[in-house]
Write an enzyme that holds these catalytic residues in place. Sequence first.
Site: not given
Length: 577
Positions: A192, A299, A335, A435, A459, A469, A506
């Site tokens: 955040h 997303r 997506r 990915e 990914d 990752r 992307c």
Amino acid sequence: MPIIIKGFAASPGIGIGKVFLLDEEELIIPRHYIPREGVKREVARFKKALDKTEKEMKKDTEEMLKILGKGHARLADAYLLIIKDPLLSSDIEREITKELVNAELAVQNCLERVSHTFDLLKDEYFMERKNDIVEVGQRIIRQLLGKKKRSLSEMKEESIVVAHNLLPSDTVTLKAELVKGFCIDVGGKTSHSALLAQSLEIPAVVGLHNITAQVRSGQSVIVDGNQGEVVVDPDPQAVLNYRREREIHIQETRELTKLRDLPAQTLDGKRIELAANVESTEDCKAVLAYGCEGIGLFRTEYLFLNRKALPTEDEQFDHYSRTAKQMLPYATVFRTLDIGGDKLSNFMEGYTQEENPFLGLRGLRFGLRHPEILRTQLRALLKSSAFGKVKIMFPMVSGIEEFRQGKKILLEEMQALLEAGANLAPKIEVGAMIEVPSAAITADVLAREADFLSIGTNDLIQYTMAVDRINENVAHLYEPMHLAILRLVKMTADAARQNGKWVGMCGEMAADPKFTPLLLGLGMDEISVVPALVPRVKKIIRSTNLAEAKKLANEILSIPEVSLAQERLNRVKLTLI
Ligand code: PEP
Ligand code: MG
């Protein structure tokens, strides 16, 4: 002696100033037993504090949304959801009643238990949730003690805020003209604090562990939000160097805004679609303000996070159709839900418990296992196509059969909607994300049946290199310039071109302007990055000659060693201003 403390680069830019320590006073928690007959009174005291904290938080949220815009409602909601959680309050009440301890100690004990459980999960997403819960608990304790947190409104001169955590409510009291940077103990790149600093466009470094204990108010510091470093007590030469770098950054930003309305086109005329990665409808304003041509990755999972029940078809339709409409005349690539892996949601508890979630039921696999969830989302997306240019993309495709299954479900829903008289766009492009290495290796097969391919390097690198990752122990092995990755990107681009389809990227690799000439040379038609980086990538596209970029890509593809390939790439002159 200057000290350098390393963290994560969370918001770009350089900040120079004196420390303003937000958490100067450590909370001393009184510990005592209460008599059995005092339990009722103690529980009432806790409930009153809980109620007051919730009211305060709601007020802060309203103020914050006025400052930061509705796009940040998700951040504020995360805190409100915690404070309203009946499990938390009943746990604390039980602690008072059973252990016969004062309310402050009961809150503290419950927080420690929750923290311990979350620590065992060793996952970035849960670390963030733990930080949120601790923050809410601390606010309740402060309320019980009648102690106010030091407020940013006390700031009188240009300063660097050093804090354990940065909260949405802090933005209410913050004077943007005085705050030159943030140094935060907790959090990762997606925390955040990081998101808040980015939207305030203030340089920030997060994940500094205990910087609040390492500095004192008034001490000189430099925040390097580009490299993720903080310099405490810098020497005069370092201050001078950083001042110069800050000037360049400011000048660059000013110059780059002039590119807003110019096309993303190479010197020899190849038009690149330069789009944005977003997570919510509220991000559309920024997308257009930075001169992006559409959304290359929406997303959708963020609509599903931090909630107990799934969003309904109507709720999803409202979200998607508003986005598609706002983005006109540009397209939005939605997506489908990529839940699983590191992106978990409360509603998923009943669905999966996996040993190895990154290799488990995530992305399209999850949708195929739970077709009712995928079908609801696809209906909402299909209906939205009447309001804007909607494209649909499946995540984590590992081969043609999976892609066909997803597309079959989509066509069935389309047919049903048409039969029911729904108004849909005549043509909706359906693409596959590349990915997973198996998808890249069979991109020629996928490109025959998909309308486009979009490479998700975040990914793709993780699965190709066998590097988690989000695991910092193996972060040094996470390498976009590895020949294996470059070959997979090239194979995917060639497959798309040979089948007359467009190919984009992307993943985060596309967001680093250093890679732009190489990616153009490898054959990208579209590049999608966070909105704020669009001007920088556009500048590089506009100063690249595609023919030369192709030569560069071929040359780099012939260099097996990562270090030598990087060296070659570093020799490419990038002019931002
Ligand atoms: C990717 O994997 O590169 C990608 C864009 O998807 P995400 O980061 O959401 O997994
Ligand atoms: Mg991905």
